[in-house]
Motif scaffolding. Structure first.
Motif, short mmCIF file in Angstrom:
data_model
loop_
_atom_site.label_atom_id
_atom_site.label_comp_id
_atom_site.label_asym_id
_atom_site.label_seq_id
_atom_site.Cartn_x
_atom_site.Cartn_y
_atom_site.Cartn_z
N GLY A 67 0.80 -1.22 0.00
CA GLY A 67 0.00 0.00 0.00
C GLY A 67 0.83 1.27 0.00
N GLU A 68 0.13 2.37 0.05
CA GLU A 68 0.77 3.69 -0.02
C GLU A 68 1.67 3.96 1.16
N SER A 69 1.31 3.49 2.35
CA SER A 69 2.15 3.75 3.53
C SER A 69 3.55 3.17 3.34
N SER A 70 3.65 2.07 2.60
CA SER A 70 4.96 1.43 2.41
C SER A 70 5.89 2.27 1.55
N ARG A 71 5.35 3.17 0.77
CA ARG A 71 6.18 4.00 -0.12
C ARG A 71 6.99 5.04 0.65
N ALA A 72 6.70 5.24 1.93
CA ALA A 72 7.51 6.15 2.76
C ALA A 72 8.90 5.57 3.00
N GLY A 73 9.04 4.26 2.89
CA GLY A 73 10.33 3.59 3.07
C GLY A 73 10.82 3.04 1.75
N TRP A 74 11.94 2.36 1.78
CA TRP A 74 12.50 1.84 0.54
C TRP A 74 12.26 0.33 0.37
N THR A 75 11.63 -0.33 1.34
CA THR A 75 11.41 -1.77 1.24
C THR A 75 10.07 -2.14 0.60
N THR A 76 9.34 -1.18 0.12
CA THR A 76 8.01 -1.45 -0.43
C THR A 76 8.04 -2.51 -1.54
N GLU A 77 7.00 -3.31 -1.56
CA GLU A 77 6.77 -4.25 -2.65
C GLU A 77 5.52 -3.84 -3.43
N ALA A 78 5.06 -2.61 -3.20
CA ALA A 78 3.80 -2.15 -3.78
C ALA A 78 3.79 -2.17 -5.31
N ASP A 79 4.96 -2.11 -5.95
CA ASP A 79 5.00 -2.18 -7.40
C ASP A 79 5.04 -3.62 -7.92
N LEU A 80 5.22 -4.56 -7.01
CA LEU A 80 5.29 -5.97 -7.38
C LEU A 80 4.04 -6.75 -6.97
N LEU A 81 3.45 -6.35 -5.84
CA LEU A 81 2.35 -7.11 -5.26
C LEU A 81 1.31 -6.18 -4.65
N PRO A 124 0.18 -10.87 -7.19
CA PRO A 124 1.30 -10.43 -8.02
C PRO A 124 0.85 -9.50 -9.15
N LEU A 125 1.68 -8.49 -9.40
CA LEU A 125 1.46 -7.56 -10.51
C LEU A 125 2.36 -7.92 -11.68
N ARG A 126 3.17 -8.96 -11.53
CA ARG A 126 4.09 -9.44 -12.56
C ARG A 126 4.03 -10.96 -12.59
N ASP A 127 4.42 -11.54 -13.71
CA ASP A 127 4.37 -13.00 -13.83
C ASP A 127 5.76 -13.65 -13.73
N ASP A 128 6.76 -12.90 -13.28
CA ASP A 128 8.13 -13.42 -13.23
C ASP A 128 8.71 -13.46 -11.82
N LEU A 129 7.87 -13.51 -10.81
CA LEU A 129 8.36 -13.46 -9.43
C LEU A 129 8.82 -14.84 -8.95
N VAL A 130 10.02 -14.89 -8.39
CA VAL A 130 10.56 -16.09 -7.75
C VAL A 130 11.33 -15.63 -6.51
N PHE A 131 11.51 -16.54 -5.58
CA PHE A 131 12.32 -16.28 -4.40
C PHE A 131 13.71 -16.83 -4.64
N GLU A 132 14.73 -16.07 -4.23
CA GLU A 132 16.10 -16.57 -4.28
C GLU A 132 16.62 -16.74 -2.86
#
Length: 188
Positions: free
Chosen positions: A40-54, A173-181
């Motif tokens: 969400g939008e609150s996460s954009r205050a920091g740099w760890t946001t995943e809002a553009d991915l999920l 997911p907002l993308r179809d290429d997500l994997v965990f490393e």
């Protein structure tokens, strides 16, 4: 709770943070913290946001309650002035430990709190469980976050696991290429 001498009886204060084991009473606070750091939008205050991915949730009360109460698992809560401002999950897995559910209040990110929590997590698993390695999984598209971990001694393994597409408990997911490393650090 943690002290410098023992890893299980009293609060441990480092860089203005007091570390303690989370309890069932902390579940709502932990869920709110994790959600604010990643979604969400609150996460954009920091740099760890995943809002553009999920979109959707990162976790929920049931999952956090299960983690807090699971045998061989603990959640470190980092407090400043009596308020939980960061957390992480630690899970004992034999010779190594797993690090997850890492969150820092987005308004406080970039001030060294994450580094302090990670160092405390490493110390805790070494002293409490004798772990020789700390493992974690990171969404491989999070290059900035992976680089942050690499600067702290973690190495990329190239070993990946699929993102749980279709399971909205982990987000939409907002993308179809997500994997965990898998990232690994040997603990001295």
């Amino acid at each position: 709770m943690h002290t410098a001498d023992t890893a299980d009886t009293a609060d441990r204060t480092v860089t203005g943070l007091t570390f303690r084991d989370a309890t069932g009473a902390d579940v709502d606070t932990l869920v709110a913290l994790v959600e604010s750091a990643y979604r969400g939008e609150s996460s954009r205050a920091g740099w760890t946001t995943e809002a553009d991915l999920l979109e959707g949730q990162r976790t929920d009360r049931e999952a956090v309650r299960e983690i807090v109460g699971a045998p061989g698992s603990r959640v470190l809560a980092a407090e400043r002035d009596g308020t939980v401002v960061a957390c992480c999950q630690l899970e004992h897995r034999g010779a190594h430990a797993y690090f997850g559910m890492f969150a820092v209040d987005p308004a406080l990110q970039g001030a060294g709190l994450g580094r302090a929590v990670l160092a405390e997590a490493e110390r805790t698993v070494r002293e409490s469980w004798g772990a020789t390695e700390l493992h974690m999984t990171v969404i491989s598209a999070r290059e900035d976050l992976i680089a942050w971990y690499e600067r702290r001694g973690y190495r990329r393994t190239g070993r990946t696991s699929p993102f749980p597409y279709g399971d909205e408990r982990f987000g939409i997911p907002l993308r179809d290429d997500l994997v965990f490393e898998l990232l690994v650090k040997e603990l001295a």
